[in-house]
Design a protein around this motif. Structure first.
Motif, PDB file in Angstrom:
ATOM      1  N   GLU A  45       6.110  27.360 -40.075  1.00  0.00           N
ATOM      2  CA  GLU A  45       6.254  28.874 -39.954  1.00  0.00           C
ATOM      3  C   GLU A  45       4.905  29.064 -39.136  1.00  0.00           C
ATOM      4  OE1 GLU A  45       7.582  27.598 -42.535  1.00  0.00           O
ATOM      5  OE2 GLU A  45       8.962  29.066 -43.296  1.00  0.00           O
ATOM      6  N   HIS A  46       3.798  28.445 -39.392  1.00  0.00           N
ATOM      7  CA  HIS A  46       2.495  28.645 -38.610  1.00  0.00           C
ATOM      8  C   HIS A  46       2.534  28.561 -37.230  1.00  0.00           C
ATOM      9  CE1 HIS A  46       0.926  27.866 -42.898  1.00  0.00           C
ATOM     10  NE2 HIS A  46       0.218  28.838 -42.436  1.00  0.00           N
ATOM     11  N   GLN A  47       3.567  28.228 -36.498  1.00  0.00           N
ATOM     12  CA  GLN A  47       3.902  27.934 -35.230  1.00  0.00           C
ATOM     13  C   GLN A  47       3.826  29.215 -34.625  1.00  0.00           C
ATOM     14  OE1 GLN A  47       7.016  25.413 -34.222  1.00  0.00           O
ATOM     15  NE2 GLN A  47       5.875  23.691 -35.573  1.00  0.00           N
ATOM     16  N   ALA A  48       4.067  30.431 -35.606  1.00  0.00           N
ATOM     17  CA  ALA A  48       4.541  31.688 -35.027  1.00  0.00           C
ATOM     18  C   ALA A  48       3.016  32.298 -34.766  1.00  0.00           C
ATOM     19  CB  ALA A  48       4.857  32.612 -36.348  1.00  0.00           C
ATOM     20  N   LEU A  49       1.816  31.706 -35.070  1.00  0.00           N
ATOM     21  CA  LEU A  49       0.411  31.988 -34.721  1.00  0.00           C
ATOM     22  C   LEU A  49       0.064  31.758 -33.350  1.00  0.00           C
ATOM     23  CD1 LEU A  49      -1.181  31.295 -38.138  1.00  0.00           C
ATOM     24  CD2 LEU A  49      -0.519  33.394 -37.338  1.00  0.00           C
ATOM     25  N   ARG A  50       0.737  30.752 -32.855  1.00  0.00           N
ATOM     26  CA  ARG A  50       0.271  30.191 -31.492  1.00  0.00           C
ATOM     27  C   ARG A  50       0.481  31.040 -30.478  1.00  0.00           C
ATOM     28  NH1 ARG A  50       3.553  24.330 -32.059  1.00  0.00           N
ATOM     29  NH2 ARG A  50       2.043  23.292 -33.532  1.00  0.00           N
ATOM     30  N   GLN A  51      -0.516  31.169 -29.527  1.00  0.00           N
ATOM     31  CA  GLN A  51      -0.760  31.869 -28.561  1.00  0.00           C
ATOM     32  C   GLN A  51      -0.579  30.895 -27.149  1.00  0.00           C
ATOM     33  OE1 GLN A  51      -0.959  35.534 -28.950  1.00  0.00           O
ATOM     34  NE2 GLN A  51      -0.063  34.565 -30.691  1.00  0.00           N
ATOM     35  N   THR A  52      -1.440  31.217 -26.125  1.00  0.00           N
ATOM     36  CA  THR A  52      -1.160  30.211 -25.116  1.00  0.00           C
ATOM     37  C   THR A  52      -1.491  28.713 -25.442  1.00  0.00           C
ATOM     38  OG1 THR A  52      -3.544  30.810 -24.619  1.00  0.00           O
ATOM     39  CG2 THR A  52      -1.920  31.821 -23.165  1.00  0.00           C
ATOM     40  N   GLN A  53      -0.801  27.803 -24.793  1.00  0.00           N
ATOM     41  CA  GLN A  53      -0.861  26.429 -25.268  1.00  0.00           C
ATOM     42  C   GLN A  53      -1.562  25.835 -23.889  1.00  0.00           C
ATOM     43  OE1 GLN A  53       2.627  24.341 -25.993  1.00  0.00           O
ATOM     44  NE2 GLN A  53       1.734  22.559 -25.790  1.00  0.00           N
ATOM     45  N   THR A  54      -2.783  25.031 -24.219  1.00  0.00           N
ATOM     46  CA  THR A  54      -3.279  24.322 -23.202  1.00  0.00           C
ATOM     47  C   THR A  54      -3.356  22.766 -23.775  1.00  0.00           C
ATOM     48  OG1 THR A  54      -4.990  26.025 -23.431  1.00  0.00           O
ATOM     49  CG2 THR A  54      -5.625  24.099 -22.035  1.00  0.00           C
ATOM     50  N   SER A  55      -2.973  21.894 -22.630  1.00  0.00           N
ATOM     51  CA  SER A  55      -3.069  20.485 -23.192  1.00  0.00           C
ATOM     52  C   SER A  55      -4.433  19.898 -22.782  1.00  0.00           C
ATOM     53  CB  SER A  55      -1.686  19.833 -22.408  1.00  0.00           C
ATOM     54  OG  SER A  55      -2.250  19.634 -20.974  1.00  0.00           O
ATOM     55  N   VAL A  56      -4.842  19.253 -23.739  1.00  0.00           N
ATOM     56  CA  VAL A  56      -6.388  18.628 -23.673  1.00  0.00           C
ATOM     57  C   VAL A  56      -5.975  17.053 -23.240  1.00  0.00           C
ATOM     58  CG1 VAL A  56      -6.979  20.269 -24.858  1.00  0.00           C
ATOM     59  CG2 VAL A  56      -6.419  18.234 -26.002  1.00  0.00           C
ATOM     60  N   GLN A  57      -6.759  16.555 -22.762  1.00  0.00           N
ATOM     61  CA  GLN A  57      -6.907  14.832 -22.692  1.00  0.00           C
ATOM     62  C   GLN A  57      -8.203  14.522 -21.783  1.00  0.00           C
ATOM     63  OE1 GLN A  57      -3.542  14.862 -19.862  1.00  0.00           O
ATOM     64  NE2 GLN A  57      -4.507  13.427 -18.819  1.00  0.00           N
ATOM     65  N   GLY A  58      -8.492  13.314 -22.214  1.00  0.00           N
ATOM     66  CA  GLY A  58      -9.694  12.757 -21.315  1.00  0.00           C
ATOM     67  C   GLY A  58     -10.126  11.309 -21.869  1.00  0.00           C
ATOM     68  N   THR A  59     -11.056  10.789 -21.302  1.00  0.00           N
ATOM     69  CA  THR A  59     -11.530   9.425 -21.698  1.00  0.00           C
ATOM     70  C   THR A  59     -12.550   9.669 -22.702  1.00  0.00           C
ATOM     71  OG1 THR A  59     -10.991   8.906 -19.271  1.00  0.00           O
ATOM     72  CG2 THR A  59     -12.403   7.310 -20.708  1.00  0.00           C
ATOM     73  N   LEU A  60     -12.641   9.090 -23.866  1.00  0.00           N
ATOM     74  CA  LEU A  60     -13.682   9.210 -24.751  1.00  0.00           C
ATOM     75  C   LEU A  60     -14.970   8.461 -23.886  1.00  0.00           C
ATOM     76  CD1 LEU A  60     -11.725   8.465 -28.079  1.00  0.00           C
ATOM     77  CD2 LEU A  60     -12.869  10.527 -27.451  1.00  0.00           C
ATOM     78  N   ALA A  61     -15.800   9.256 -23.738  1.00  0.00           N
ATOM     79  CA  ALA A  61     -17.268   8.766 -23.287  1.00  0.00           C
ATOM     80  C   ALA A  61     -18.468   9.936 -23.610  1.00  0.00           C
ATOM     81  CB  ALA A  61     -17.075   8.829 -21.872  1.00  0.00           C
ATOM     82  N   ALA A  62     -19.275  10.174 -22.880  1.00  0.00           N
ATOM     83  CA  ALA A  62     -20.399  11.065 -23.422  1.00  0.00           C
ATOM     84  C   ALA A  62     -19.677  12.383 -23.784  1.00  0.00           C
ATOM     85  CB  ALA A  62     -21.110  11.318 -22.090  1.00  0.00           C
ATOM     86  N   ARG A  63     -20.213  13.324 -24.596  1.00  0.00           N
ATOM     87  CA  ARG A  63     -19.853  14.374 -24.990  1.00  0.00           C
ATOM     88  C   ARG A  63     -19.256  15.241 -23.962  1.00  0.00           C
ATOM     89  NH1 ARG A  63     -22.847  19.258 -25.767  1.00  0.00           N
ATOM     90  NH2 ARG A  63     -24.759  18.212 -25.561  1.00  0.00           N
ATOM     91  N   GLN A  64     -18.141  15.983 -24.042  1.00  0.00           N
ATOM     92  CA  GLN A  64     -17.246  16.664 -23.214  1.00  0.00           C
ATOM     93  C   GLN A  64     -16.921  17.732 -24.136  1.00  0.00           C
ATOM     94  OE1 GLN A  64     -13.354  15.094 -21.795  1.00  0.00           O
ATOM     95  NE2 GLN A  64     -14.695  13.230 -22.320  1.00  0.00           N
ATOM     96  N   ALA A  65     -16.369  19.112 -23.470  1.00  0.00           N
ATOM     97  CA  ALA A  65     -15.801  20.259 -24.176  1.00  0.00           C
ATOM     98  C   ALA A  65     -14.296  19.761 -24.242  1.00  0.00           C
ATOM     99  CB  ALA A  65     -15.976  21.473 -23.337  1.00  0.00           C
ATOM    100  N   VAL A  66     -13.712  20.042 -25.273  1.00  0.00           N
ATOM    101  CA  VAL A  66     -12.263  19.536 -25.247  1.00  0.00           C
ATOM    102  C   VAL A  66     -11.597  20.872 -24.586  1.00  0.00           C
ATOM    103  CG1 VAL A  66     -10.279  19.395 -26.982  1.00  0.00           C
ATOM    104  CG2 VAL A  66     -12.438  18.557 -27.667  1.00  0.00           C
TER     105      VAL A  66
END
Ligand code: FRU
Length: 492
Positions: A342-363
């Motif tokens: 039921e917590h899915q009812a709280l979801r607003q906009t969805q953003t897919s996140v991805q990247g290469t694990l390296a130096a610090r980056q913002a998710v």
């Protein structure tokens, strides 16, 4: 200012309304006020009570002391819901107002019986020299949420051989009748769980001590819950003062789980109990209450807080919240927990996140500290996720992962407001090595609930970020991560 005993146990009607309104406003204006977790309107919340489904709605009560961030004269405060996410304020459910509960309506449970909801709870009474008496009491809530206390105690005294540390009754249907499971302390000051039986929920006979371990559970067991998952008995309980050699834990008191193969009611025994497990491997869960819901699910909710500890919101006059409602299941002899769908009812906009694990980056570039994050980490990687981080990543709640060696460490040593550091700043869980790991994270202003591998582990932590500590970073040595991010709306 000092909280004297007189203040803590002062009758509610003697507090003035201006003071109460100030507390409510301070809580409302707090930067740590959560958006979708259950929290008190004012004062201190502790154990969840009476979690049940009745009359077409979910009902949930909690222990409340409304006049400050301390453990004072307790009541049950009542909420109801149709989706386990949005909660309607139903006001006080049970108030301390008679000779059996004058010093507190303590914890207990609820069970629909006929067309009413039975509330079973402990009445706390202090006598001369502050001596303690404990009564196990009942009340009926009708379809209009009107509560009538049952005059006579369900259990008037602890049995011979047990002290007045006797509390937190759980009533469950069993066979043709009912069982009542309760926390107790024997005259040798050892924590025990007792089981009573009844045909009618008002007349109870002691069956005996629950046999679930050969180890000492310390000096007291609080909030025991007996559940059945896939017909196997599961005991959720809070042993106080248990040796850490019995089962490792780091919080002041643990919330533990034991899973058995079957329940032998004649011998009051959990047959073939598995080793004790921590229910939650984070810093802040206690007094979890769970029940077999009529839709077939087993649901739980915990207190995201611990007895005897101070938290930063104390200075604002309020304290604590409940965890999200979780669904429990057994897999590989472990208790798995995930927030209900039921917590899915709280979801607003969805953003897919991805990247290469390296130096610090913002998710994601900036957050409201009110989000759900799903991250899949590759099998052979090491790195850190930083929640509630400032722009430079100096302050954060860190989750260090090492999927190669099967380790996750939740690390609060770099948060800007350190918390109860005598109980350590890290919590570690061990996973299968060289395996991809899936994380599901719920952040909400001053709490973070992290679920690992579809609920194999849960780690819950309060965290008290300062202004600007809203960033979400990831860094690591190699491999690709993927996932999804949702801003979450406030619950009503
Ligand atoms: C657990 C507990 C219970 C008691 C209640 C009082 O946190 O100590 O044993 O019933 O809190 O608020």
């Amino acid at each position: 200012n000092e909280w004297t005993t007189e203040m803590r146990y002062r009758p509610y009607e003697k507090w003035n309304q201006t003071y109460e309104q100030q507390l409510i406003d301070a809580k409302k204006n707090s930067p740590w006020h959560m958006n979708y977790h259950i929290q008190p309107n004012s004062g201190l919340l502790n154990d969840p009570n009476g979690f049940s489904y009745f009359n077409g709605r979910w009902h949930l009560f909690y222990q409340l002391y409304p006049y400050g961030p301390v453990h004072g004269l307790k009541s049950w405060y009542h909420l109801s819901s149709t989706n386990l996410v949005d909660w309607q304020d139903e006001g006080y459910g049970l108030l301390p107002n008679n000779s059996y509960d004058s010093h507190g309506v303590y914890s207990g449970t609820a069970l629909p019986v006929g067309d009413q909801l039975l509330l079973a709870y402990t009445g706390n009474v202090r006598g001369e020299n502050w001596s303690r008496a404990s009564y196990q009491l009942g009340a009926w809530m009708d379809q209009n949420n009107h509560v009538t206390k049952i005059e006579k105690p369900l259990i008037p005294t602890p049995p011979k051989g047990y002290t007045m540390h006797f509390r937190d009754p759980q009533v469950i249907p069993y066979g043709e009748g009912y069982l009542l499971v309760i926390g107790a302390q024997n005259d040798q000051e050892e924590g025990k769980v007792l089981v009573y039986q009844s045909a009618n929920v008002t007349d109870w006979t002691l069956l005996g001590e629950l046999d679930f371990t050969n180890d000492s559970m310390g000096f007291m067991v609080e909030c025991p819950n007996l559940l059945f998952i896939d017909e196997r008995p599961v005991l959720i309980f809070c042993p106080q003062g248990m040796e850490k050699t019995v089962a490792p834990y780091e919080n002041i008191y643990p919330n533990m789980v034991i899973i058995g193969d079957s329940f032998d009611v004649e011998n009051v025994k959990i047959v073939n109990p598995q080793p004790l497990q921590n229910l939650d491997d984070g810093f802040d869960v206690y007094a979890t209450q769970a029940f077999n819901a009529p839709d077939g699910r087993v649901l739980s909710v915990g207190w995201a807080g611990l007895p005897e500890l101070a938290y930063p919101t104390d200075t604002e006059g309020w304290a604590h919240c409940l965890t999200l409602v979780r669904e429990l299941r057994i897999q590989d002899n472990r208790l798995y927990q995930q927030p209900v769908a039921e917590h899915q009812a709280l979801r607003q906009t969805q953003t897919s996140v991805q990247g290469t694990l390296a130096a610090r980056q913002a998710v994601v570039t900036n957050t409201t500290n009110c989000y759900e994050l799903e991250v899949n980490l590759p099998a052979d990687s090491q790195g850190t996720l930083s929640f509630f981080a400032d722009e430079q990543n100096n302050h954060k709640l860190a989750l260090h992962f090492d999927t190669k060696n099967g380790k996750i460490i939740l690390d609060r040593s770099q948060v800007s407001l350190p918390l109860n550091e005598v109980f350590g700043n890290t919590r570690t869980i061990t996973l299968t090595q060289n395996q991809a790991v899936k994380l599901q994270v719920f952040a909400d202003k001053s709490i973070c609930e992290i679920f690992v591998n579809d609920g194999e582990y849960a780690l819950t932590s309060r965290v008290f970020p300062q202004a600007g500590e809203t960033h979400l970073f990831i860094e690591g040595n190699q491999g690709e991560y993927t996932g999804n991010y949702w801003e979450l709306r406030s619950s009503s």
